[in-house]
Structures are given as C-alpha cells and as structure tokens.
Motif scaffolding. Structure first.
Motif, PDB file in Angstrom:
ATOM      1  N   UNK A 179       0.825  -1.207   0.000  1.00 52.44           N
ATOM      2  CA  UNK A 179       0.000   0.000   0.000  1.00 52.44           C
ATOM      3  C   UNK A 179       0.864   1.264   0.000  1.00 52.44           C
ATOM      4  N   UNK A 180       1.920   1.250   0.823  1.00 52.61           N
ATOM      5  CA  UNK A 180       2.821   2.411   0.892  1.00 52.61           C
ATOM      6  C   UNK A 180       3.588   2.606  -0.412  1.00 52.61           C
ATOM      7  N   UNK A 181       4.043   1.504  -1.006  1.00 56.29           N
ATOM      8  CA  UNK A 181       4.769   1.603  -2.270  1.00 56.29           C
ATOM      9  C   UNK A 181       3.876   2.164  -3.381  1.00 56.29           C
ATOM     10  N   UNK A 182       2.608   1.791  -3.348  1.00 58.45           N
ATOM     11  CA  UNK A 182       1.677   2.319  -4.349  1.00 58.45           C
ATOM     12  C   UNK A 182       1.477   3.814  -4.179  1.00 58.45           C
ATOM     13  N   UNK A 183       1.419   4.275  -2.931  1.00 56.71           N
ATOM     14  CA  UNK A 183       1.205   5.706  -2.675  1.00 56.71           C
ATOM     15  C   UNK A 183       2.366   6.555  -3.199  1.00 56.71           C
ATOM     16  N   UNK A 184       3.589   6.005  -3.117  1.00 57.67           N
ATOM     17  CA  UNK A 184       4.750   6.775  -3.583  1.00 57.67           C
ATOM     18  C   UNK A 184       5.156   6.365  -4.996  1.00 57.67           C
ATOM     19  N   UNK A 185       4.346   5.476  -5.601  1.00 53.22           N
ATOM     20  CA  UNK A 185       4.565   5.051  -6.985  1.00 53.22           C
ATOM     21  C   UNK A 185       5.978   4.497  -7.187  1.00 53.22           C
ATOM     22  N   UNK A 186       6.328   3.505  -6.361  1.00 52.27           N
ATOM     23  CA  UNK A 186       7.619   2.832  -6.464  1.00 52.27           C
ATOM     24  C   UNK A 186       7.397   1.459  -7.108  1.00 52.27           C
ATOM     25  N   UNK A 187       7.644   1.322  -8.421  1.00 52.78           N
ATOM     26  CA  UNK A 187       7.322   0.072  -9.121  1.00 52.78           C
ATOM     27  C   UNK A 187       8.114  -1.131  -8.618  1.00 52.78           C
ATOM     28  N   UNK A 188       9.365  -0.908  -8.229  1.00 53.68           N
ATOM     29  CA  UNK A 188      10.169  -2.034  -7.727  1.00 53.68           C
ATOM     30  C   UNK A 188       9.598  -2.539  -6.406  1.00 53.68           C
ATOM     31  N   UNK A 189       9.287  -1.602  -5.502  1.00 49.51           N
ATOM     32  CA  UNK A 189       8.700  -1.995  -4.218  1.00 49.51           C
ATOM     33  C   UNK A 189       7.356  -2.679  -4.391  1.00 49.51           C
ATOM     34  N   UNK A 191       6.385  -4.427  -6.950  1.00 45.72           N
ATOM     35  CA  UNK A 191       6.646  -5.772  -7.492  1.00 45.72           C
ATOM     36  C   UNK A 191       7.114  -6.719  -6.402  1.00 45.72           C
ATOM     37  N   UNK A 192       8.060  -6.262  -5.579  1.00 45.99           N
ATOM     38  CA  UNK A 192       8.600  -7.120  -4.523  1.00 45.99           C
ATOM     39  C   UNK A 192       7.529  -7.495  -3.500  1.00 45.99           C
ATOM     40  N   UNK A 193       6.723  -6.514  -3.105  1.00 40.02           N
ATOM     41  CA  UNK A 193       5.676  -6.809  -2.114  1.00 40.02           C
ATOM     42  C   UNK A 193       4.628  -7.743  -2.692  1.00 40.02           C
ATOM     43  N   UNK A 194       4.291  -7.560  -3.965  1.00 41.46           N
ATOM     44  CA  UNK A 194       3.336  -8.479  -4.618  1.00 41.46           C
ATOM     45  C   UNK A 194       3.883  -9.892  -4.628  1.00 41.46           C
ATOM     46  N   UNK A 195       5.167 -10.024  -4.969  1.00 40.47           N
ATOM     47  CA  UNK A 195       5.781 -11.349  -4.999  1.00 40.47           C
ATOM     48  C   UNK A 195       5.672 -12.038  -3.638  1.00 40.47           C
ATOM     49  N   UNK A 196       6.012 -11.287  -2.586  1.00 44.85           N
ATOM     50  CA  UNK A 196       6.006 -11.884  -1.248  1.00 44.85           C
ATOM     51  C   UNK A 196       4.589 -12.211  -0.771  1.00 44.85           C
ATOM     52  N   UNK A 214       1.359 -13.768  -8.266  1.00 45.20           N
ATOM     53  CA  UNK A 214       2.728 -13.931  -8.758  1.00 45.20           C
ATOM     54  C   UNK A 214       2.835 -13.638 -10.248  1.00 45.20           C
ATOM     55  N   UNK A 215       1.801 -13.958 -11.018  1.00 40.79           N
ATOM     56  CA  UNK A 215       1.815 -13.636 -12.450  1.00 40.79           C
ATOM     57  C   UNK A 215       1.817 -12.113 -12.652  1.00 40.79           C
ATOM     58  N   UNK A 216       1.074 -11.406 -11.805  1.00 41.41           N
ATOM     59  CA  UNK A 216       1.082  -9.943 -11.874  1.00 41.41           C
ATOM     60  C   UNK A 216       2.466  -9.399 -11.521  1.00 41.41           C
ATOM     61  N   UNK A 217       3.088  -9.991 -10.474  1.00 39.03           N
ATOM     62  CA  UNK A 217       4.435  -9.565 -10.073  1.00 39.03           C
ATOM     63  C   UNK A 217       5.447  -9.885 -11.166  1.00 39.03           C
ATOM     64  N   UNK A 218       5.265 -11.047 -11.829  1.00 40.56           N
ATOM     65  CA  UNK A 218       6.164 -11.448 -12.919  1.00 40.56           C
ATOM     66  C   UNK A 218       6.091 -10.458 -14.084  1.00 40.56           C
ATOM     67  N   UNK A 219       4.874 -10.029 -14.382  1.00 40.14           N
ATOM     68  CA  UNK A 219       4.674  -9.064 -15.474  1.00 40.14           C
ATOM     69  C   UNK A 219       5.364  -7.737 -15.152  1.00 40.14           C
ATOM     70  N   UNK A 220       5.182  -7.260 -13.924  1.00 44.39           N
ATOM     71  CA  UNK A 220       5.801  -5.994 -13.519  1.00 44.39           C
ATOM     72  C   UNK A 220       7.321  -6.111 -13.484  1.00 44.39           C
TER      73      UNK A 220
END
Length: 479
Positions: A179-189, A191-196, A214-220
């Motif tokens: 949620x925090x990564x989305x607010x600051x628009x950090x694509x790497x964060x 992706x990593x949080x989605x994976x976990x 995981x498929x969404x995280x893989x795409x990102x």
C-alpha cells in the motif's frame, strides 16, 4: 527454497536496469558520486555484479574528494551487490565499513539503511536478531518521514515473520508495504511486495490467489527488467504448477527462471531450481532423471553447507567484533570527554588560584590602610556606645517613673470602678423602683418627680466627687 525477495532499502528509480558508462575524465564532485551510487543501487536486481563495479567506482571518486557520505554509500551499494550474488561475507564486510563511516559523520539515515541491510543478512540465521535491526531502521525512517525506507522496512519485517512461519503477521506487513509503495509510486517496491504476498498465499495452500498475484508480479518485473526478481517469482510459480500437475507450465517457468538466475549469477537460485527440477521429475514419475537431480543436489548441499556455515560463523564473529569495537569507541570517546572535562577543571582551578592570590595581595595592601581607619571607627563606636548606655539609663529611669504612675492610676481606676459600683447602685435602684411604680400606675408621676430629681442629683454629685479624687495626684484612694 529462497522464494522471498528482500528489500535492500531506499529506492527511487522507476527503472531497475540503467546502463552506466564511465568517462576516464570523470568530474570529481559529489554529484557524480551520488549519481553513481543511485545507478549501482538500481542495478541490484538486474545485474548485481554491475552494482559491485559501480559501487567501487563511486568509492574511488569519493575518496579523491574526501566525500565521506559518498564513500559510506558506495560501500553500502557494493555490499548490496555482494548480497544479491549470495556472497554474504563480502556483503557484511562492506556493510560494516559503511556503518562505521555513517556513525563517524553522524548520518542517522545512513545508519538506518545499513541496519536494514545487516538485518537481511541475519534473516537466514536469527529471525529475532533481524527484527531488532529492522525495528531500529523503522524508528529512524518514521522519525525522518522517509517513505521508501518505511515501506521497504515493513517488507523486510514481513520476511522475518515469514521465516518464523507466522504467516498472518507476514501477510499483514507485506500488504502494508504494498500500500505504501503504491502511494509513492515505487514500481520495484510494488513488485517485490506483490511477490512476497503471492508466496504467503502459496504457503497457505491458496494456489489460485498465489498464482494470480505472482503472475502480476512477474509481469511488472519484466516491465522493469528485474532479472533477479523474475528468477525468484518463477521458482514459486513452477512449484505451484507442479502441485497442480501442470508439468508443461512448470517446465516453462523453470527454464526461464534458470536463465535469469544465471544472468544475475545467483548460485543459490540455480541450486533451488535444481531441487525444483527434482520435484518435477519425481512428480512425473521420471525417477531416473529425478535421481540425477538428487545426486546433483546432494553434491551441492555438501558445498553449500560448508559455505553457509562458514558464512554464518563469520557473520556472528564480525557482528560481535563490530559490537566490541563500537563499545571500545564509546569508551574512548567517553575517556576523551572526561579528559577534556578534567583539563577544563584544572584550568579553571588554576585561574581561580591566581585570582585568589591576586585578591589576597590586594586585600593585604588595603588592610594596612584600613587598620587605622578601623581603629578610629572603633573609638568612635565605643564613644557612641557610652552615649547609648547613658541614654538607656535615663530611659530606664523615665520608664520606671511612668510605670509607677501607671500602677497608681490603675489602682485608682480599679477603686473607681468598685466605688462607682457601690455608690451609684443605691440611687439607680431607687430610680428603677420609682419607674416601676409609675409603669404599674400605682402612683402619679408628678408625685414622685422630687424623689427622681433627688436620686439624679445624688448620682451626679457622687460621680463628680469620684472624678475629683481620681485626678488628684495627692490622693492615694477614694473617700
């Protein structure tokens, strides 16, 4: 299996892979060092070897211009590069150098980042120890409102709880991080949080949600060219497809994942894929091929066990050494402070001693001059004292006479009161009786008027006599 991705710390780049070229005549300034460190950090998930090279370059330039913060960050970036190539010893050595420099220049934010990095190293050995480092980082990140670092720290805290098999707390921290990564628009964060999050659902046996996440995280990951992340995501996806008996897709993601693991030179991931291949062939009942993978795993296990054991021992030793060094530094600093205080105190005492000596000399000179004045003043005081004694004696005589006079007057007042009480009471009683006769209408008022006048005259005469006696000093009593 290493299927979780740790967040190394602060990241603001939207593209993980950034090709960096170096000019032989690189401008030696802090901005160049800052840019190099940013690029080195950005390459950690794409080409960690490149992160190491860029970090070293940043250190070299920063040392030439004595840019301490740049040197510290360069060592941190280099350590991150070693971390993602599973070289924990080199990672720790670089982290410790970075930490010491950040402490020396009192850069609290830099210390927090390195603490998070060291916490990631401890995550494989002591989960509670890693949580201590992450919580220290979180306190500083919140204090300075560093949103990237706050989000990344929640991700790492989730990893610690995942390893403790507390999946509910892990998922809670991953969700908060996402949620925090989305607010600051950090694509790497993101992706990593989605994976976990996907990994947690996998361990909760919710394969459908895990696969979708995981498929969404893989795409990102592919959009941002996060090679290391793609390799770790594919590892979990291949395991999901093995459990679903979808061997074709499992093989597809295994092969793709191995390619990315080799690209980033992640030997741990390559080992994990070997084990996943064993699981795949075993599930297919292709036991001959499964046995080959198993032999390879056993050989790698022996090597990895020795390597990991040595690495873990080194981590513990280096940490203890760091703590001892820190303690010694604190004692040295305290000793220096005490020495400074002592020197200051000695200086102050010396100055005060000189002042006292100076004042004594000055006072001695003044005292000689003042002695004669004091003698004269003393004689004058004695003279004044004799005068005061004489006046006091006269006052005592006056007070004695006044006291005697007051005693006589008090005695007369007492007699006056008693005499007045006896002499006046009779006429007053007569008046009172006459008035009662009038009130009861037993006699006419005109008949008793002479008696009333006689009583009043009698009272007036007695009062006048008493006053004369009272004010006559020759009389000692009342007649």
């Amino acid at each position: 299996m290493n299927i979780l991705l740790l967040f190394a710390t602060l990241s603001t780049s939207s593209k993980a892979f950034q090709k960096t070229t170096f000019n032989s005549e690189t401008e030696l300034d802090s901005n160049k060092v800052i840019e190099l460190n940013k690029n080195g950090y950005s390459n950690r998930l794409t080409s960690p070897d490149q992160s190491i090279n860029i970090g070293r370059k940043a250190i070299s330039i920063a040392k030439k211009i004595n840019y301490q913060k740049g040197i510290a960050e360069g060592y941190r970036v280099t350590g991150i590069g070693y971390y993602y190539t599973n070289n924990s010893d080199s990672a720790l050595n670089n982290y410790l150098i970075s930490l010491n420099i950040f402490k020396k220049i009192k850069d609290e934010i830099g210390e927090a980042k390195v603490s998070s990095n060291i916490g990631n190293l401890w995550a494989e050995i002591d989960y509670d120890k890693s949580l201590e480092y992450f919580n220290q980082t979180l306190v500083i990140a919140n204090k300075h409102s560093i949103k990237d670092l706050i989000a990344g720290t929640y991700l790492n805290i989730g990893n610690a709880y995942y390893r403790k098999k507390n999946y509910s707390l892990a998922l809670s921290n991953y969700t908060r991080s996402n949620s925090l990564f989305k607010k600051i628009n950090n694509p790497i964060g993101i992706t990593q949080s989605l994976q976990n999050i996907g990994v947690i659902y996998f361990y909760l046996n919710n394969f459908d949600v895990a696969e979708k996440t995981l498929l969404e995280a893989n795409k990102k990951s592919k959009e941002n060219e996060l090679n290391n992340t793609i390799a770790t995501i594919n590892l979990t996806l291949s395991t999901i497809y093995i459990n679903k008996n979808n061997f074709k897709k499992a093989e597809q993601y295994i092969n793709e994942g191995i390619g990315f693991a080799k690209l980033v030179n992640n030997q741990k991931l390559i080992y994990d894929y070997t084990y996943t291949n064993y699981e795949l062939e075993s599930k297919r009942k292709n036991y001959e091929k499964a046995l080959e993978y198993l032999k390879e795993i056993n050989a790698l296990d022996s090597i990895n066990y020795k390597k990991n054991t040595a690495s873990n021992i080194n981590l513990i030793q280096q940490t203890l050494k760091q703590q001892q060094t820190q303690k010694e530094n604190e004692l040295t600093i305290q000793a220096q402070i005490n020495a400074q205080k002592l020197a200051f105190a000695i200086g102050a005492v010396t100055i005060m001693a000189f002042l006292v000596i100076f004042l004594l000399i000055k006072t001695n000179k003044r005292s000689k001059k003042s002695n004669s004045e004091l003698t004269a003043l003393n004689n004058e005081v004695i003279k004044q004292k004799n005068n005061v004694d004489r006046i006091n004696h006269q006052l005592e005589e006056i007070i004695g006479e006044r006291t005697k006079d007051l005693i006589i007057k008090n005695q007369k007042l007492s007699e006056y009161s008693s005499h007045l009480s006896h002499q006046i009471r009779g006429p007053v009683a007569t008046l009172k009786g006459l008035m009662m006769l009038v009130e009861d209408k037993l006699v006419d008022s005109n008949e008793i008027a002479p008696q009333i006048k006689k009583c009043v005259d009698d009272i007036d005469s007695k009062i006048m006599t008493i006053n004369e006696d009272l004010h006559d000093p020759t009389r000692k009593g009342l007649s």
